[in-house]
Design a protein around this motif. Structure first.
Motif, PDB file in Angstrom:
ATOM      1  N   ALA A   3     -73.788 -37.059 -81.087  1.00 29.24           N
ATOM      2  CA  ALA A   3     -72.900 -37.407 -82.217  1.00 29.24           C
ATOM      3  C   ALA A   3     -72.334 -36.130 -82.841  1.00 29.24           C
ATOM      4  O   ALA A   3     -71.320 -35.615 -82.380  1.00 29.24           O
ATOM      5  CB  ALA A   3     -73.663 -38.248 -83.230  1.00 29.24           C
ATOM      6  N   ARG A  16     -60.523 -33.158 -83.845  1.00 32.99           N
ATOM      7  CA  ARG A  16     -61.493 -34.050 -84.479  1.00 32.99           C
ATOM      8  C   ARG A  16     -60.893 -34.659 -85.736  1.00 32.99           C
ATOM      9  O   ARG A  16     -60.293 -33.948 -86.545  1.00 32.99           O
ATOM     10  CB  ARG A  16     -62.740 -33.235 -84.828  1.00 32.99           C
ATOM     11  CG  ARG A  16     -63.831 -34.020 -85.521  1.00 32.99           C
ATOM     12  CD  ARG A  16     -65.093 -33.190 -85.651  1.00 32.99           C
ATOM     13  NE  ARG A  16     -65.704 -32.949 -84.347  1.00 32.99           N
ATOM     14  CZ  ARG A  16     -66.960 -32.511 -84.169  1.00 32.99           C
ATOM     15  NH1 ARG A  16     -67.721 -32.264 -85.207  1.00 32.99           N
ATOM     16  NH2 ARG A  16     -67.448 -32.316 -82.949  1.00 32.99           N
ATOM     17  N   TYR A  19     -63.657 -39.302 -82.946  1.00 35.24           N
ATOM     18  CA  TYR A  19     -62.705 -40.229 -83.575  1.00 35.24           C
ATOM     19  C   TYR A  19     -61.246 -39.964 -83.234  1.00 35.24           C
ATOM     20  O   TYR A  19     -60.343 -40.339 -83.996  1.00 35.24           O
ATOM     21  CB  TYR A  19     -62.916 -40.286 -85.101  1.00 35.24           C
ATOM     22  CG  TYR A  19     -64.263 -40.873 -85.500  1.00 35.24           C
ATOM     23  CD1 TYR A  19     -64.893 -41.819 -84.703  1.00 35.24           C
ATOM     24  CD2 TYR A  19     -64.912 -40.489 -86.671  1.00 35.24           C
ATOM     25  CE1 TYR A  19     -66.123 -42.345 -85.045  1.00 35.24           C
ATOM     26  CE2 TYR A  19     -66.142 -41.006 -87.031  1.00 35.24           C
ATOM     27  CZ  TYR A  19     -66.742 -41.937 -86.213  1.00 35.24           C
ATOM     28  OH  TYR A  19     -67.969 -42.467 -86.569  1.00 35.24           O
ATOM     29  N   PHE A  52     -73.322 -43.350 -79.952  1.00 38.09           N
ATOM     30  CA  PHE A  52     -73.010 -44.243 -78.836  1.00 38.09           C
ATOM     31  C   PHE A  52     -71.491 -44.363 -78.731  1.00 38.09           C
ATOM     32  O   PHE A  52     -70.930 -45.439 -78.626  1.00 38.09           O
ATOM     33  CB  PHE A  52     -73.687 -45.599 -79.091  1.00 38.09           C
ATOM     34  CG  PHE A  52     -73.851 -46.449 -77.862  1.00 38.09           C
ATOM     35  CD1 PHE A  52     -74.620 -46.030 -76.792  1.00 38.09           C
ATOM     36  CD2 PHE A  52     -73.252 -47.698 -77.788  1.00 38.09           C
ATOM     37  CE1 PHE A  52     -74.770 -46.830 -75.668  1.00 38.09           C
ATOM     38  CE2 PHE A  52     -73.406 -48.517 -76.674  1.00 38.09           C
ATOM     39  CZ  PHE A  52     -74.164 -48.077 -75.611  1.00 38.09           C
ATOM     40  N   GLY A  53     -70.826 -43.214 -78.787  1.00 42.71           N
ATOM     41  CA  GLY A  53     -69.369 -43.184 -78.649  1.00 42.71           C
ATOM     42  C   GLY A  53     -69.006 -42.891 -77.206  1.00 42.71           C
ATOM     43  O   GLY A  53     -69.747 -43.236 -76.282  1.00 42.71           O
ATOM     44  N   ASN A  54     -67.885 -42.223 -77.021  1.00 43.38           N
ATOM     45  CA  ASN A  54     -67.412 -41.948 -75.662  1.00 43.38           C
ATOM     46  C   ASN A  54     -68.474 -41.221 -74.834  1.00 43.38           C
ATOM     47  O   ASN A  54     -68.860 -41.675 -73.757  1.00 43.38           O
ATOM     48  CB  ASN A  54     -66.113 -41.134 -75.752  1.00 43.38           C
ATOM     49  CG  ASN A  54     -65.653 -40.656 -74.390  1.00 43.38           C
ATOM     50  OD1 ASN A  54     -66.236 -39.754 -73.814  1.00 43.38           O
ATOM     51  ND2 ASN A  54     -64.620 -41.283 -73.859  1.00 43.38           N
ATOM     52  N   ALA A  55     -68.957 -40.106 -75.341  1.00 48.64           N
ATOM     53  CA  ALA A  55     -69.899 -39.297 -74.567  1.00 48.64           C
ATOM     54  C   ALA A  55     -71.246 -40.012 -74.424  1.00 48.64           C
ATOM     55  O   ALA A  55     -71.807 -40.099 -73.319  1.00 48.64           O
ATOM     56  CB  ALA A  55     -70.063 -37.934 -75.233  1.00 48.64           C
ATOM     57  N   ASP A  87     -61.524 -35.481 -79.394  1.00 46.57           N
ATOM     58  CA  ASP A  87     -62.890 -35.165 -79.820  1.00 46.57           C
ATOM     59  C   ASP A  87     -63.333 -36.342 -80.702  1.00 46.57           C
ATOM     60  O   ASP A  87     -62.809 -37.452 -80.542  1.00 46.57           O
ATOM     61  CB  ASP A  87     -62.908 -33.811 -80.564  1.00 46.57           C
ATOM     62  CG  ASP A  87     -64.337 -33.322 -80.824  1.00 46.57           C
ATOM     63  OD1 ASP A  87     -65.017 -32.959 -79.850  1.00 46.57           O
ATOM     64  OD2 ASP A  87     -64.787 -33.315 -81.982  1.00 46.57           O
ATOM     65  N   SER A 132     -73.183 -44.271 -86.278  1.00 46.36           N
ATOM     66  CA  SER A 132     -73.164 -43.769 -87.659  1.00 46.36           C
ATOM     67  C   SER A 132     -73.864 -44.721 -88.631  1.00 46.36           C
ATOM     68  O   SER A 132     -74.265 -44.330 -89.716  1.00 46.36           O
ATOM     69  CB  SER A 132     -71.718 -43.535 -88.106  1.00 46.36           C
ATOM     70  OG  SER A 132     -71.000 -44.736 -87.997  1.00 46.36           O
ATOM     71  N   THR A 152     -67.158 -36.516 -69.934  1.00 41.94           N
ATOM     72  CA  THR A 152     -68.202 -35.798 -70.670  1.00 41.94           C
ATOM     73  C   THR A 152     -69.575 -36.409 -70.355  1.00 41.94           C
ATOM     74  O   THR A 152     -70.538 -35.694 -70.064  1.00 41.94           O
ATOM     75  CB  THR A 152     -67.912 -35.822 -72.180  1.00 41.94           C
ATOM     76  OG1 THR A 152     -66.630 -35.230 -72.366  1.00 41.94           O
ATOM     77  CG2 THR A 152     -68.948 -35.049 -72.970  1.00 41.94           C
ATOM     78  N   ASN A 163     -71.675 -31.230 -79.585  1.00 40.17           N
ATOM     79  CA  ASN A 163     -71.536 -29.793 -79.758  1.00 40.17           C
ATOM     80  C   ASN A 163     -72.420 -29.345 -80.915  1.00 40.17           C
ATOM     81  O   ASN A 163     -72.334 -29.894 -82.016  1.00 40.17           O
ATOM     82  CB  ASN A 163     -70.074 -29.448 -80.072  1.00 40.17           C
ATOM     83  CG  ASN A 163     -69.220 -29.482 -78.824  1.00 40.17           C
ATOM     84  OD1 ASN A 163     -69.531 -28.815 -77.850  1.00 40.17           O
ATOM     85  ND2 ASN A 163     -68.153 -30.267 -78.855  1.00 40.17           N
TER      86      ASN A 163
HETATM   87  P1  NAD Z   1     -66.838 -40.623 -80.490  1.00 40.29           P
HETATM   88  O1  NAD Z   1     -65.985 -40.648 -81.689  1.00 40.29           O
HETATM   89  O2  NAD Z   1     -66.407 -41.413 -79.297  1.00 40.29           O
HETATM   90  O3  NAD Z   1     -68.328 -41.094 -80.852  1.00 40.29           O
HETATM   91  C1  NAD Z   1     -69.069 -40.517 -81.859  1.00 40.29           C
HETATM   92  C2  NAD Z   1     -70.319 -41.351 -82.041  1.00 40.29           C
HETATM   93  O4  NAD Z   1     -71.158 -40.726 -83.013  1.00 40.29           O
HETATM   94  C3  NAD Z   1     -70.055 -42.760 -82.541  1.00 40.29           C
HETATM   95  O5  NAD Z   1     -70.954 -43.646 -81.924  1.00 40.29           O
HETATM   96  C4  NAD Z   1     -70.369 -42.644 -84.033  1.00 40.29           C
HETATM   97  O6  NAD Z   1     -70.727 -43.884 -84.618  1.00 40.29           O
HETATM   98  C5  NAD Z   1     -71.533 -41.682 -83.992  1.00 40.29           C
HETATM   99  N1  NAD Z   1     -71.759 -41.014 -85.266  1.00 40.29           N
HETATM  100  C6  NAD Z   1     -70.858 -40.539 -86.158  1.00 40.29           C
HETATM  101  N2  NAD Z   1     -71.491 -40.030 -87.230  1.00 40.29           N
HETATM  102  C7  NAD Z   1     -72.814 -40.146 -86.978  1.00 40.29           C
HETATM  103  C8  NAD Z   1     -73.991 -39.796 -87.698  1.00 40.29           C
HETATM  104  N3  NAD Z   1     -73.905 -39.210 -88.893  1.00 40.29           N
HETATM  105  N4  NAD Z   1     -75.199 -40.077 -87.135  1.00 40.29           N
HETATM  106  C9  NAD Z   1     -75.266 -40.676 -85.922  1.00 40.29           C
HETATM  107  N5  NAD Z   1     -74.200 -41.031 -85.207  1.00 40.29           N
HETATM  108  C10 NAD Z   1     -72.993 -40.775 -85.732  1.00 40.29           C
HETATM  109  O7  NAD Z   1     -67.031 -39.085 -80.131  1.00 40.29           O
HETATM  110  P2  NAD Z   1     -67.420 -38.414 -78.749  1.00 40.29           P
HETATM  111  O8  NAD Z   1     -66.153 -38.015 -78.092  1.00 40.29           O
HETATM  112  O9  NAD Z   1     -68.405 -39.270 -78.037  1.00 40.29           O
HETATM  113  O10 NAD Z   1     -68.109 -37.073 -79.258  1.00 40.29           O
HETATM  114  C11 NAD Z   1     -69.495 -37.022 -79.591  1.00 40.29           C
HETATM  115  C12 NAD Z   1     -69.961 -35.580 -79.500  1.00 40.29           C
HETATM  116  O11 NAD Z   1     -69.696 -35.095 -78.183  1.00 40.29           O
HETATM  117  C13 NAD Z   1     -69.246 -34.597 -80.439  1.00 40.29           C
HETATM  118  O12 NAD Z   1     -70.134 -33.590 -80.849  1.00 40.29           O
HETATM  119  C14 NAD Z   1     -68.173 -34.006 -79.558  1.00 40.29           C
HETATM  120  O13 NAD Z   1     -67.744 -32.737 -80.038  1.00 40.29           O
HETATM  121  C15 NAD Z   1     -68.935 -33.912 -78.261  1.00 40.29           C
HETATM  122  N6  NAD Z   1     -68.056 -33.796 -77.108  1.00 40.29           N
HETATM  123  C16 NAD Z   1     -67.193 -34.786 -76.761  1.00 40.29           C
HETATM  124  C17 NAD Z   1     -66.363 -34.595 -75.668  1.00 40.29           C
HETATM  125  C18 NAD Z   1     -65.428 -35.661 -75.211  1.00 40.29           C
HETATM  126  O14 NAD Z   1     -64.735 -35.438 -74.204  1.00 40.29           O
HETATM  127  N7  NAD Z   1     -65.375 -36.823 -75.818  1.00 40.29           N
HETATM  128  C19 NAD Z   1     -66.422 -33.414 -74.931  1.00 40.29           C
HETATM  129  C20 NAD Z   1     -67.343 -32.434 -75.299  1.00 40.29           C
HETATM  130  C21 NAD Z   1     -68.150 -32.636 -76.394  1.00 40.29           C
END
Ligand code: NAD
Length: 431
Positions: free
Chosen positions: A300, A71, A145, A216-219, A143, A240, A187, A323
């Motif tokens: 998020a 992360r 960013y 609204f990121g990857n997951a 994870d 965010s 995910t 998570n």
């Molecule tokens: P990402 O970086 O692609 O997206 C994160 C999103 O969260 C973005 O839209 C960001 O703008 C938003 N965000 C950040 N801070 C925020 C806040 N304070 N309030 C609201 N939104 C906020 O990350 P991701 O990979 O989508 O991961 C998101 C969650 O899913 C995390 O908890 C990560 O641990 C979990 N996760 C991801 C994966 C994976 O394969 N990508 C796997 C398991 C769990």
């Protein structure tokens, strides 16, 4: 919020005790096996050197090499990395894949770095952890960013240091560098599979299910996209910078496109020019959690649903794609209020499952088709859901408790096969 790691341990202890798991197993999970702290010197574009604090934690590897993402976030702490590594240990056991748990993080706001600075930081991170990770030891992944390009830089750095090709050292790589098809959506797709299983177990009708998604990121994007395709109504999303709400529901692809163009969801409501976006209103991330919806998906960061707002959650189901979005003290409040929580260790296990597939493909040197990846993912997660649901029904407990019980039992089986106190005290020296 209190210490996220202590909170994660408290949950394991409570569930372990209630489920009658041996104290030997719970003791094994009370602390990480080993954690590395490093200071990464990075040459900035203006010629100065900045130092970034970084961590890598190998929590428990009794069931296989440690596995867990990296992360990049200004809020990363040692406790957070350790909590995430513990959750990975539980998650791999729930999904029944032969990995232990690990996690890494760097205290940095990556949005403040240029692409070249980001590359130097990522390579510096791998230089610091190169002797700590490896295809048979500890396998990082993306994870918050971090993404495929960053994984590619890190794999390249590792291979340069070790003077060999070792694509299995890291997963979530770009496809031409040994990444797996379907890893980018894994995910979100995994969460979708688990939500569909729950919908069929509870008799939820997609067209009547209003969904709010925080993050609204990857997951978040992929689960939103798949849910909408299956007929669910996505009435709120956020990132965010804040959120947007529309009772009629959003066109997820249009929102995604808008976010890609402008790098933030805010633009979708600031400019008011996204025709696909029906009437909408601006909401805060806190408001989004308390909306009158059927399904709430925190996707998020951790710790967003706590005792102080759990009473105000109106959703009937929470699917934890992030998570740790629900702190352990809020579990009981939600349970009393009959809110069903699909726990993170099951709901977001699709990412690590396809990471496992990527590692298998790298080690065998034989890439799979997208259809193979998707059908095997479905097989793993549907089976995991059914395993958890069976325990929930049989032991009249929550889905979270059932998932932890399943994981603790699987970890216990691995520990016990090496011998427990009971075994050694009764065996009087004979194997
Ligand atoms: P990402 O970086 O692609 O997206 C994160 C999103 O969260 C973005 O839209 C960001 O703008 C938003 N965000 C950040 N801070 C925020 C806040 N304070 N309030 C609201 N939104 C906020 O990350 P991701 O990979 O989508 O991961 C998101 C969650 O899913 C995390 O908890 C990560 O641990 C979990 N996760 C991801 C994966 C994976 O394969 N990508 C796997 C398991 C769990």
């Amino acid at each position: 919020m209190g210490n996220v790691f202590e909170d994660a341990i408290a949950r394991v202890e409570r569930i372990g005790q209630e489920a009658g798991v041996s104290s030997e197993i719970v003791s094994a999970l009370r602390q990480p096996e080993i954690t590395l702290t490093a200071s990464l010197p990075v040459r900035m574009d203006d010629g100065t050197t900045r130092y970034f604090t970084a961590y890598r934690c190998r929590y428990n590897d009794v069931r296989g090499p440690a596995k867990g993402g990296i992360r990049y976030h200004p809020g990363v702490t040692l406790e957070e990395v350790q909590a995430l590594a513990l959750w990975m240990t539980v998650k791999c056991a729930v999904a029944g894949i032969p990995f232990g748990g690990g996690k890494g993080g760097v205290i940095v706001d990556p949005k403040q770095l240029s692409p070249l600075e980001l590359e130097r930081l990522s390579r510096a991170y791998m230089r610091a952890i190169a002797d700590f990770v490896g295809p048979e030891l500890d396998i990082p992944a993306p994870d918050v960013y971090t993404n495929a390009r960053i994984m590619g830089w890190m794999a390249d750095e590792y291979e340069t240091i070790k003077r060999t090709k070792a694509p299995g050292v890291i997963t979530g790589k770009p496809i031409p560098l040994g990444g797996s098809l379907g890893r980018d959506e894994a995910t979100g797709r995994g969460a979708f599979i688990v939500i569909q299983e729950l919908a069929s177990a509870r008799g939820m009708v997609p067209a009547e299910t209003r969904v709010a998604i925080q993050g609204f990121g990857n997951a978040g994007y992929h689960v939103a996209r798949l849910l909408q395709k299956a007929g669910y109504r996505i009435v709120a999303v956020s990132d965010s910078k804040g959120g947007i709400y529309s009772a009629e529901g959003f066109d997820v692809e249009a929102l995604h496109q808008r976010k890609q163009e402008t790098r933030t969801l805010e633009a979708a409501y600031c400019e008011g020019s996204v025709v696909e976006v029906a009437d909408h209103q601006t909401i805060s991330n806190e408001d989004l959690l308390e909306l009158d919806v059927d399904l709430l998906i925190p996707a998020a960061l951790e710790g967003v649903i706590r005792p102080d707002n759990a009473e105000r959650i109106r959703a009937k189901v929470i699917a934890e794609v992030a998570n740790g979005p629900v702190v352990s003290e809020a579990d009981a409040i939600l349970r009393e209020r009959n809110v069903e929580v699909l726990p993170d260790v099951l709901t977001n296990a699709g990412g690590v499952t396809v990471s496992y597939f990527e590692w298998v493909q790298n080690r065998s040197g034989f890439p799979w088709t997208l259809e193979e990846v998707r059908s095997r993912l479905e097989e793993v997660l549907s089976r995991s859901f059914k395993d958890v649901w069976r325990i929930r029904e049989h032991e009249k407990t929550s889905l979270r408790q059932a998932a932890y019980v399943l994981a603790l039992r699987r970890i216990a089986e691995a520990v016990e096969s090496q011998g427990t106190a009971e075994y050694f005290s009764n065996s009087k020296g004979s194997a």
